[in-house]
Design an enzyme around this catalytic site. Sequence first.
Site, PDB file in Angstrom:
ATOM      1  N   GLU A  70       0.846  -1.204   0.000  1.00  0.00           N
ATOM      2  CA  GLU A  70       0.000   0.000   0.000  1.00  0.00           C
ATOM      3  C   GLU A  70       0.873   1.242   0.000  1.00  0.00           C
ATOM      4  O   GLU A  70       1.912   1.273   0.663  1.00  0.00           O
ATOM      5  CB  GLU A  70      -0.903   0.096   1.252  1.00  0.00           C
ATOM      6  CG  GLU A  70      -2.077  -0.829   1.266  1.00  0.00           C
ATOM      7  CD  GLU A  70      -2.931  -0.664   2.529  1.00  0.00           C
ATOM      8  OE1 GLU A  70      -3.004   0.450   3.082  1.00  0.00           O
ATOM      9  OE2 GLU A  70      -3.520  -1.683   2.934  1.00  0.00           O
TER      10      GLU A  70
HETATM   11  C1  FCB Z   1      -4.191   1.758   5.747  1.00  0.00           C
HETATM   12  C2  FCB Z   1      -5.227   0.646   5.690  1.00  0.00           C
HETATM   13  C3  FCB Z   1      -6.144   0.741   4.517  1.00  0.00           C
HETATM   14  C4  FCB Z   1      -6.511   2.155   4.148  1.00  0.00           C
HETATM   15  C5  FCB Z   1      -5.311   3.065   4.137  1.00  0.00           C
HETATM   16  C6  FCB Z   1      -5.610   4.485   3.780  1.00  0.00           C
HETATM   17  O1  FCB Z   1      -3.719   1.916   7.056  1.00  0.00           O
HETATM   18  O2  FCB Z   1      -4.586  -0.601   5.602  1.00  0.00           O
HETATM   19  O3  FCB Z   1      -7.248  -0.091   4.748  1.00  0.00           O
HETATM   20  O4  FCB Z   1      -7.535   2.624   4.942  1.00  0.00           O
HETATM   21  O5  FCB Z   1      -4.652   3.006   5.372  1.00  0.00           O
END
Ligand code: FCB
Length: 427
Positions: free
Chosen positions: A326
Amino acid sequence: MGEDLRFPDGFLFGTAASATQVEGHCAQSDWAAFAREPGRVRGGDTPDDACDQLHRFREDVALQARLCMGAHRLSIEWARVEREPGEFDPATWDHYRDVLGAHRDAGITPMVTVHHVTLPRWVAQRGGLLSQELPALLSRFAERAVEALGDLCQLWVTINEPNMLALQAHLLGVWPPARSSPVEAVRAHQNLFRAHAAMYRAMHEAAGRRGHSISVGVAHHLRVIEPERFGRLADRMWAALFERLFNDAFARAVCDSGLHDFFGVNYYSRDLVRFSAAHARAGFLRRLVPEGAEVSDLGWEIYPEGLGYVLDAWWPRARVPIYITENGIADADDDQRPRFLVGHLAEVARAIARGVDVRGYMHWSLLDGFEWAEGYAPRFGLVEVDRVTQERSPRPSAELYARIARARRIEADGPGGAQRERGAAPA
Ligand code: FCB
Protein backbone atom coordinates in the site's frame (compact mmCIF):
# COMPACT_ATOMS: atom_id res chain seq x y z
CA MET A 1 20.68 15.69 -17.17
CA GLY A 2 17.68 14.25 -15.40
CA GLU A 3 17.55 10.85 -13.79
CA ASP A 4 16.11 8.03 -15.88
CA LEU A 5 14.29 5.63 -13.60
CA ARG A 6 13.38 2.17 -14.87
CA PHE A 7 11.58 -0.83 -13.46
CA PRO A 8 12.65 -4.40 -14.24
CA ASP A 9 10.64 -6.77 -16.42
CA GLY A 10 8.07 -8.56 -14.32
CA PHE A 11 7.76 -5.71 -11.83
CA LEU A 12 4.07 -5.49 -10.89
CA PHE A 13 2.30 -2.15 -11.05
CA GLY A 14 -1.08 -2.37 -9.39
CA THR A 15 -3.67 -1.10 -6.99
CA ALA A 16 -4.80 -2.18 -3.52
CA ALA A 17 -8.14 -2.29 -1.71
CA SER A 18 -9.98 -4.24 0.95
CA ALA A 19 -13.39 -5.92 0.88
CA THR A 20 -15.23 -3.76 3.41
CA GLN A 21 -13.94 -0.56 1.88
CA VAL A 22 -15.29 -1.23 -1.62
CA GLU A 23 -17.64 -4.21 -1.83
CA GLY A 24 -20.66 -3.09 0.20
CA HIS A 25 -23.60 -5.22 1.35
CA CYS A 26 -22.12 -7.10 4.29
CA ALA A 27 -24.28 -6.75 7.38
CA GLN A 28 -22.48 -9.49 9.31
CA SER A 29 -19.22 -7.69 10.13
CA ASP A 30 -18.23 -5.86 13.29
CA TRP A 31 -17.80 -2.68 11.23
CA ALA A 32 -21.35 -2.79 9.86
CA ALA A 33 -22.57 -2.64 13.45
CA PHE A 34 -19.92 -0.20 14.70
CA ALA A 35 -20.60 2.36 11.97
CA ARG A 36 -24.25 2.50 13.07
CA GLU A 37 -23.28 3.69 16.55
CA PRO A 38 -23.58 7.48 16.72
CA GLY A 39 -20.29 9.37 16.58
CA ARG A 40 -18.13 6.45 15.47
CA VAL A 41 -17.69 7.37 11.81
CA ARG A 42 -17.34 10.87 10.41
CA GLY A 43 -20.57 12.11 8.87
CA GLY A 44 -22.41 8.99 10.07
CA ASP A 45 -21.14 7.11 7.00
CA THR A 46 -21.47 3.33 6.89
CA PRO A 47 -19.81 0.70 4.68
CA ASP A 48 -23.28 -0.55 3.67
CA ASP A 49 -23.00 0.31 -0.01
CA ALA A 50 -19.32 1.32 -0.28
CA CYS A 51 -18.48 1.22 -4.01
CA ASP A 52 -20.94 -1.59 -4.69
CA GLN A 53 -18.02 -3.61 -6.03
CA LEU A 54 -19.84 -6.77 -5.03
CA HIS A 55 -21.96 -6.19 -8.13
CA ARG A 56 -19.59 -4.08 -10.20
CA PHE A 57 -16.35 -6.05 -10.01
CA ARG A 58 -16.31 -6.83 -13.74
CA GLU A 59 -16.52 -3.14 -14.57
CA ASP A 60 -13.72 -2.42 -12.10
CA VAL A 61 -11.46 -5.17 -13.43
CA ALA A 62 -12.00 -3.78 -16.94
CA LEU A 63 -11.00 -0.36 -15.63
CA GLN A 64 -7.84 -1.78 -14.04
CA ALA A 65 -6.95 -3.40 -17.36
CA ARG A 66 -7.58 -0.18 -19.25
CA LEU A 67 -5.24 1.59 -16.83
CA CYS A 68 -2.49 -0.98 -17.62
CA MET A 69 -2.55 -2.38 -14.10
CA GLY A 70 -0.74 -5.70 -13.91
CA ALA A 71 -1.75 -6.53 -10.33
CA HIS A 72 -4.47 -5.94 -7.79
CA ARG A 73 -4.50 -6.54 -4.06
CA LEU A 74 -7.95 -7.35 -2.66
CA SER A 75 -9.29 -8.97 0.48
CA ILE A 76 -11.93 -11.57 1.16
CA GLU A 77 -14.62 -10.68 3.68
CA TRP A 78 -14.48 -13.22 6.50
CA ALA A 79 -17.95 -12.21 7.76
CA ARG A 80 -19.46 -12.90 4.35
CA VAL A 81 -17.79 -16.28 3.91
CA GLU A 82 -18.15 -17.76 7.41
CA ARG A 83 -21.54 -16.47 8.46
CA GLU A 84 -21.85 -18.86 11.39
CA PRO A 85 -18.92 -20.55 13.13
CA GLY A 86 -17.66 -23.35 10.90
CA GLU A 87 -20.24 -22.74 8.16
CA PHE A 88 -18.58 -21.55 4.98
CA ASP A 89 -20.91 -20.20 2.33
CA PRO A 90 -20.26 -21.94 -1.02
CA ALA A 91 -21.90 -19.12 -3.01
CA THR A 92 -19.45 -16.60 -1.53
CA TRP A 93 -16.47 -18.75 -2.47
CA ASP A 94 -17.97 -18.93 -5.98
CA HIS A 95 -18.23 -15.15 -5.99
CA TYR A 96 -14.55 -14.77 -5.11
CA ARG A 97 -13.67 -17.39 -7.74
CA ASP A 98 -15.49 -15.19 -10.27
CA VAL A 99 -13.59 -12.12 -9.05
CA LEU A 100 -10.22 -13.85 -9.30
CA GLY A 101 -11.18 -15.45 -12.61
CA ALA A 102 -11.97 -12.00 -14.02
CA HIS A 103 -8.51 -10.83 -12.97
CA ARG A 104 -6.89 -13.88 -14.56
CA ASP A 105 -8.79 -13.32 -17.81
CA ALA A 106 -7.65 -9.68 -17.83
CA GLY A 107 -4.02 -10.70 -17.23
CA ILE A 108 -3.99 -9.07 -13.77
CA THR A 109 -2.05 -10.83 -10.99
CA PRO A 110 -4.12 -10.91 -7.81
CA MET A 111 -2.83 -10.69 -4.25
CA VAL A 112 -5.40 -11.82 -1.68
CA THR A 113 -5.46 -10.58 1.92
CA VAL A 114 -7.18 -13.00 4.27
CA HIS A 115 -7.72 -10.56 7.13
CA HIS A 116 -8.06 -6.82 6.53
CA VAL A 117 -9.36 -4.97 9.61
CA THR A 118 -12.87 -6.43 9.98
CA LEU A 119 -14.18 -9.43 11.92
CA PRO A 120 -17.40 -11.40 11.68
CA ARG A 121 -19.68 -10.25 14.46
CA TRP A 122 -19.66 -13.71 16.03
CA VAL A 123 -15.85 -13.52 16.34
CA ALA A 124 -16.11 -10.05 17.92
CA GLN A 125 -18.65 -11.43 20.38
CA ARG A 126 -16.21 -14.15 21.38
CA GLY A 127 -13.54 -11.59 22.27
CA GLY A 128 -12.27 -10.53 18.84
CA LEU A 129 -8.56 -9.80 18.67
CA LEU A 130 -8.14 -10.78 22.30
CA SER A 131 -9.83 -14.16 21.95
CA GLN A 132 -7.69 -17.20 22.66
CA GLU A 133 -9.51 -18.83 19.76
CA LEU A 134 -8.44 -16.20 17.22
CA PRO A 135 -5.36 -18.04 15.86
CA ALA A 136 -7.36 -21.25 15.37
CA LEU A 137 -10.35 -19.46 13.83
CA LEU A 138 -8.27 -17.35 11.47
CA SER A 139 -6.08 -20.25 10.39
CA ARG A 140 -9.15 -22.38 9.64
CA PHE A 141 -10.56 -19.57 7.50
CA ALA A 142 -7.17 -19.08 5.79
CA GLU A 143 -6.88 -22.80 5.08
CA ARG A 144 -10.35 -22.87 3.54
CA ALA A 145 -9.48 -19.83 1.46
CA VAL A 146 -6.41 -21.51 -0.01
CA GLU A 147 -8.43 -24.65 -0.70
CA ALA A 148 -11.15 -22.66 -2.44
CA LEU A 149 -9.03 -20.11 -4.30
CA GLY A 150 -5.43 -21.34 -4.32
CA ASP A 151 -5.52 -22.33 -7.99
CA LEU A 152 -6.43 -18.75 -8.90
CA CYS A 153 -4.06 -16.84 -6.64
CA GLN A 154 -0.39 -17.27 -5.84
CA LEU A 155 0.29 -14.21 -3.64
CA TRP A 156 -1.35 -14.16 -0.21
CA VAL A 157 -1.28 -11.76 2.73
CA THR A 158 -2.29 -13.28 6.07
CA ILE A 159 -3.04 -10.07 7.98
CA ASN A 160 -3.10 -6.42 6.99
CA GLU A 161 -1.32 -4.01 9.35
CA PRO A 162 -1.53 -5.90 12.65
CA ASN A 163 0.20 -2.98 14.42
CA MET A 164 -2.31 -0.41 13.18
CA LEU A 165 -5.23 -2.68 14.00
CA ALA A 166 -4.12 -3.27 17.60
CA LEU A 167 -3.41 0.47 18.02
CA GLN A 168 -6.68 1.78 16.59
CA ALA A 169 -8.94 -0.85 18.13
CA HIS A 170 -7.43 -1.29 21.58
CA LEU A 171 -5.38 1.82 22.40
CA LEU A 172 -6.78 4.80 20.50
CA GLY A 173 -10.30 3.39 20.66
CA VAL A 174 -11.35 4.60 17.22
CA TRP A 175 -12.05 1.18 15.66
CA PRO A 176 -14.18 -1.58 17.20
CA PRO A 177 -14.26 -2.57 20.01
CA ALA A 178 -13.15 1.02 20.81
CA ARG A 179 -11.00 0.23 23.82
CA SER A 180 -8.26 2.37 25.34
CA SER A 181 -5.98 -0.05 27.12
CA PRO A 182 -2.23 -0.33 26.51
CA VAL A 183 -2.28 -3.81 28.02
CA GLU A 184 -5.01 -4.94 25.65
CA ALA A 185 -3.23 -3.36 22.68
CA VAL A 186 -0.11 -5.39 23.44
CA ARG A 187 -2.16 -8.55 23.95
CA ALA A 188 -4.03 -8.03 20.66
CA HIS A 189 -0.73 -7.46 18.85
CA GLN A 190 0.74 -10.66 20.29
CA ASN A 191 -2.40 -12.62 19.48
CA LEU A 192 -2.27 -11.40 15.89
CA PHE A 193 1.29 -12.70 15.65
CA ARG A 194 0.14 -16.11 16.90
CA ALA A 195 -2.63 -15.95 14.33
CA HIS A 196 -0.20 -15.09 11.54
CA ALA A 197 2.08 -18.01 12.45
CA ALA A 198 -0.85 -20.44 12.50
CA MET A 199 -2.23 -19.06 9.23
CA TYR A 200 1.14 -19.23 7.48
CA ARG A 201 1.52 -22.90 8.35
CA ALA A 202 -2.11 -23.83 7.60
CA MET A 203 -2.03 -22.08 4.24
CA HIS A 204 1.14 -23.83 3.13
CA GLU A 205 -0.21 -27.20 4.27
CA ALA A 206 -3.44 -26.63 2.35
CA ALA A 207 -1.53 -25.53 -0.75
CA GLY A 208 0.72 -28.58 -0.48
CA ARG A 209 -2.27 -30.95 -0.28
CA ARG A 210 -3.84 -29.32 -3.34
CA GLY A 211 -0.63 -28.97 -5.33
CA HIS A 212 -0.83 -25.15 -5.41
CA SER A 213 2.26 -23.02 -5.21
CA ILE A 214 1.72 -19.98 -3.00
CA SER A 215 3.76 -17.17 -1.42
CA VAL A 216 2.55 -15.83 1.90
CA GLY A 217 3.46 -12.61 3.72
CA VAL A 218 2.15 -9.83 5.96
CA ALA A 219 1.30 -6.26 4.91
CA HIS A 220 3.24 -4.28 7.53
CA HIS A 221 2.38 -0.64 8.15
CA LEU A 222 5.78 1.05 8.52
CA ARG A 223 6.24 4.73 9.31
CA VAL A 224 9.27 6.95 9.56
CA ILE A 225 9.40 7.93 13.23
CA GLU A 226 11.65 10.72 14.52
CA PRO A 227 11.84 12.68 17.78
CA GLU A 228 10.39 16.15 17.30
CA ARG A 229 13.14 17.76 19.38
CA PHE A 230 16.37 15.83 19.07
CA GLY A 231 17.74 17.64 22.12
CA ARG A 232 14.92 16.39 24.38
CA LEU A 233 15.57 13.05 26.00
CA ALA A 234 11.85 12.39 26.54
CA ASP A 235 11.08 12.89 22.83
CA ARG A 236 13.93 10.60 21.85
CA MET A 237 12.81 7.93 24.30
CA TRP A 238 9.20 8.09 23.12
CA ALA A 239 10.23 7.99 19.46
CA ALA A 240 12.41 4.96 20.18
CA LEU A 241 9.61 3.28 22.10
CA PHE A 242 7.03 3.95 19.38
CA GLU A 243 9.49 2.71 16.75
CA ARG A 244 10.07 -0.45 18.79
CA LEU A 245 6.44 -1.24 19.54
CA PHE A 246 4.77 -0.01 16.38
CA ASN A 247 7.25 -0.53 13.54
CA ASP A 248 9.51 -3.25 14.85
CA ALA A 249 7.76 -5.68 17.15
CA PHE A 250 5.61 -7.58 14.69
CA ALA A 251 7.73 -7.18 11.57
CA ARG A 252 10.89 -8.31 13.36
CA ALA A 253 9.12 -11.29 14.87
CA VAL A 254 8.01 -12.33 11.39
CA CYS A 255 11.52 -11.83 9.94
CA ASP A 256 13.24 -13.64 12.82
CA SER A 257 10.86 -16.58 12.67
CA GLY A 258 11.18 -16.83 8.89
CA LEU A 259 7.40 -17.24 8.67
CA HIS A 260 7.05 -15.30 5.43
CA ASP A 261 7.86 -15.71 1.76
CA PHE A 262 7.68 -12.01 0.96
CA PHE A 263 7.64 -8.79 2.98
CA GLY A 264 4.75 -6.38 2.41
CA VAL A 265 5.25 -2.67 3.07
CA ASN A 266 2.35 -0.27 3.57
CA TYR A 267 4.02 3.14 3.64
CA TYR A 268 2.22 6.45 3.97
CA SER A 269 4.04 9.05 6.03
CA ARG A 270 6.41 10.23 8.73
CA ASP A 271 5.71 11.19 12.35
CA LEU A 272 7.62 13.56 14.54
CA VAL A 273 7.13 12.32 18.06
CA ARG A 274 6.86 14.42 21.20
CA PHE A 275 6.39 13.27 24.78
CA SER A 276 3.20 14.94 25.97
CA ALA A 277 1.69 14.68 29.44
CA ALA A 278 -1.61 15.88 27.95
CA HIS A 279 -1.87 12.78 25.73
CA ALA A 280 -2.14 10.10 28.40
CA ARG A 281 -4.76 8.12 26.46
CA ALA A 282 -2.43 7.84 23.50
CA GLY A 283 0.44 6.62 25.67
CA PHE A 284 1.76 10.19 26.32
CA LEU A 285 2.69 10.36 22.69
CA ARG A 286 1.89 13.22 20.39
CA ARG A 287 2.48 12.88 16.65
CA LEU A 288 3.23 15.97 14.58
CA VAL A 289 4.27 16.95 11.08
CA PRO A 290 7.31 19.16 10.47
CA GLU A 291 6.48 22.83 10.22
CA GLY A 292 5.76 23.93 6.68
CA ALA A 293 5.63 20.36 5.37
CA GLU A 294 3.26 19.56 2.52
CA VAL A 295 0.37 17.49 3.82
CA SER A 296 -2.51 15.52 2.32
CA ASP A 297 -6.23 16.17 2.82
CA LEU A 298 -5.92 14.13 6.04
CA GLY A 299 -2.97 16.20 7.27
CA TRP A 300 -0.45 13.39 6.68
CA GLU A 301 2.99 14.61 5.67
CA ILE A 302 4.01 13.81 2.11
CA TYR A 303 7.44 12.31 2.52
CA PRO A 304 8.56 10.10 -0.39
CA GLU A 305 12.16 9.75 0.84
CA GLY A 306 10.73 7.86 3.79
CA LEU A 307 9.83 4.98 1.50
CA GLY A 308 13.48 4.71 0.47
CA TYR A 309 14.55 4.68 4.13
CA VAL A 310 11.99 2.02 5.02
CA LEU A 311 13.14 -0.18 2.13
CA ASP A 312 16.81 0.19 3.06
CA ALA A 313 16.09 -0.52 6.71
CA TRP A 314 13.98 -3.64 6.16
CA TRP A 315 15.60 -5.30 3.15
CA PRO A 316 18.54 -6.72 5.15
CA ARG A 317 16.19 -7.96 7.89
CA ALA A 318 13.47 -9.32 5.63
CA ARG A 319 15.73 -11.45 3.41
CA VAL A 320 12.76 -12.18 1.11
CA PRO A 321 11.34 -10.22 -1.85
CA ILE A 322 9.47 -7.04 -0.96
CA TYR A 323 6.17 -5.76 -2.30
CA ILE A 324 4.84 -2.28 -1.63
CA THR A 325 1.41 -3.52 -0.59
CA GLU A 326 0.00 0.00 0.00
CA ASN A 327 1.00 3.59 -0.65
CA GLY A 328 -1.36 6.43 -1.46
CA ILE A 329 -2.79 9.81 -0.60
CA ALA A 330 -6.10 11.41 0.32
CA ASP A 331 -6.32 14.13 -2.32
CA ALA A 332 -9.81 14.99 -3.52
CA ASP A 333 -8.79 17.39 -6.27
CA ASP A 334 -5.88 15.25 -7.48
CA ASP A 335 -3.46 18.16 -7.44
CA GLN A 336 -0.93 16.40 -5.20
CA ARG A 337 -1.37 12.76 -6.25
CA PRO A 338 0.63 12.98 -9.50
CA ARG A 339 3.73 14.21 -7.65
CA PHE A 340 3.08 11.83 -4.77
CA LEU A 341 2.92 8.90 -7.17
CA VAL A 342 6.01 9.83 -9.11
CA GLY A 343 7.95 10.68 -5.96
CA HIS A 344 7.23 7.34 -4.30
CA LEU A 345 7.70 5.29 -7.46
CA ALA A 346 11.04 7.04 -7.99
CA GLU A 347 12.10 5.93 -4.50
CA VAL A 348 11.16 2.36 -5.39
CA ALA A 349 13.15 2.49 -8.64
CA ARG A 350 16.17 3.92 -6.83
CA ALA A 351 15.95 1.23 -4.16
CA ILE A 352 15.85 -1.45 -6.87
CA ALA A 353 18.93 0.14 -8.46
CA ARG A 354 20.67 -0.12 -5.06
CA GLY A 355 19.91 -3.85 -5.00
CA VAL A 356 16.72 -4.01 -2.94
CA ASP A 357 14.52 -6.78 -4.34
CA VAL A 358 11.19 -4.96 -4.74
CA ARG A 359 8.82 -6.94 -6.93
CA GLY A 360 5.76 -4.72 -7.11
CA TYR A 361 3.94 -1.54 -6.09
CA MET A 362 0.21 -1.49 -5.26
CA HIS A 363 -1.23 2.00 -5.04
CA TRP A 364 -3.90 2.64 -2.42
CA SER A 365 -6.37 2.79 -3.99
CA LEU A 366 -8.10 2.17 -7.28
CA LEU A 367 -11.36 3.73 -6.05
CA ASP A 368 -12.49 6.26 -3.44
CA GLY A 369 -13.69 3.94 -0.70
CA PHE A 370 -14.90 3.73 2.87
CA GLU A 371 -11.96 4.94 4.97
CA TRP A 372 -12.92 3.45 8.34
CA ALA A 373 -13.58 6.10 11.02
CA GLU A 374 -13.08 8.86 8.42
CA GLY A 375 -15.96 7.55 6.30
CA TYR A 376 -16.04 8.54 2.64
CA ALA A 377 -14.53 12.00 3.15
CA PRO A 378 -10.90 11.13 2.29
CA ARG A 379 -10.51 10.51 -1.42
CA PHE A 380 -7.75 7.97 -1.98
CA GLY A 381 -8.85 6.84 -5.44
CA LEU A 382 -6.95 7.03 -8.68
CA VAL A 383 -10.54 6.82 -9.85
CA GLU A 384 -13.21 9.09 -8.44
CA VAL A 385 -16.43 7.43 -7.34
CA ASP A 386 -19.68 9.38 -7.35
CA ARG A 387 -21.35 8.58 -4.01
CA VAL A 388 -24.82 8.83 -5.52
CA THR A 389 -24.54 7.21 -8.94
CA GLN A 390 -21.44 5.03 -8.24
CA GLU A 391 -20.07 6.30 -11.52
CA ARG A 392 -16.30 5.79 -11.85
CA SER A 393 -14.19 8.62 -13.36
CA PRO A 394 -10.42 8.18 -13.62
CA ARG A 395 -8.50 11.16 -12.27
CA PRO A 396 -5.52 12.54 -14.22
CA SER A 397 -3.16 10.69 -11.87
CA ALA A 398 -4.67 7.39 -13.04
CA GLU A 399 -3.66 8.17 -16.61
CA LEU A 400 -0.19 9.20 -15.42
CA TYR A 401 0.19 5.92 -13.52
CA ALA A 402 -0.96 4.00 -16.60
CA ARG A 403 1.72 5.72 -18.70
CA ILE A 404 4.43 4.84 -16.16
CA ALA A 405 3.24 1.23 -15.94
CA ARG A 406 3.16 0.90 -19.73
CA ALA A 407 6.64 2.38 -20.20
CA ARG A 408 8.08 0.73 -17.03
CA ARG A 409 9.97 3.92 -16.45
CA ILE A 410 9.67 7.43 -15.13
CA GLU A 411 10.96 9.72 -17.79
CA ALA A 412 13.17 12.39 -16.32
CA ASP A 413 11.67 15.20 -18.35
CA GLY A 414 8.37 13.64 -19.34
CA PRO A 415 4.99 14.12 -17.71
CA GLY A 416 5.30 13.56 -13.99
CA GLY A 417 9.05 13.23 -14.45
CA ALA A 418 11.42 12.59 -11.57
CA GLN A 419 12.28 16.31 -11.52
CA ARG A 420 8.86 17.27 -10.29
CA GLU A 421 9.01 15.13 -7.24
CA ARG A 422 12.04 17.08 -6.09
CA GLY A 423 9.93 20.15 -5.79
CA ALA A 424 10.01 21.89 -9.16
CA ALA A 425 6.65 23.22 -10.26
CA PRO A 426 4.59 20.92 -12.51
CA ALA A 427 4.77 21.91 -16.18
C1 FCB B 1 -4.19 1.76 5.75
C2 FCB B 1 -5.23 0.65 5.69
C3 FCB B 1 -6.14 0.74 4.52
C4 FCB B 1 -6.51 2.15 4.15
C5 FCB B 1 -5.31 3.07 4.14
C6 FCB B 1 -5.61 4.49 3.78
O1 FCB B 1 -3.72 1.92 7.06
O2 FCB B 1 -4.59 -0.60 5.60
O3 FCB B 1 -7.25 -0.09 4.75
O4 FCB B 1 -7.54 2.62 4.94
O5 FCB B 1 -4.65 3.01 5.37
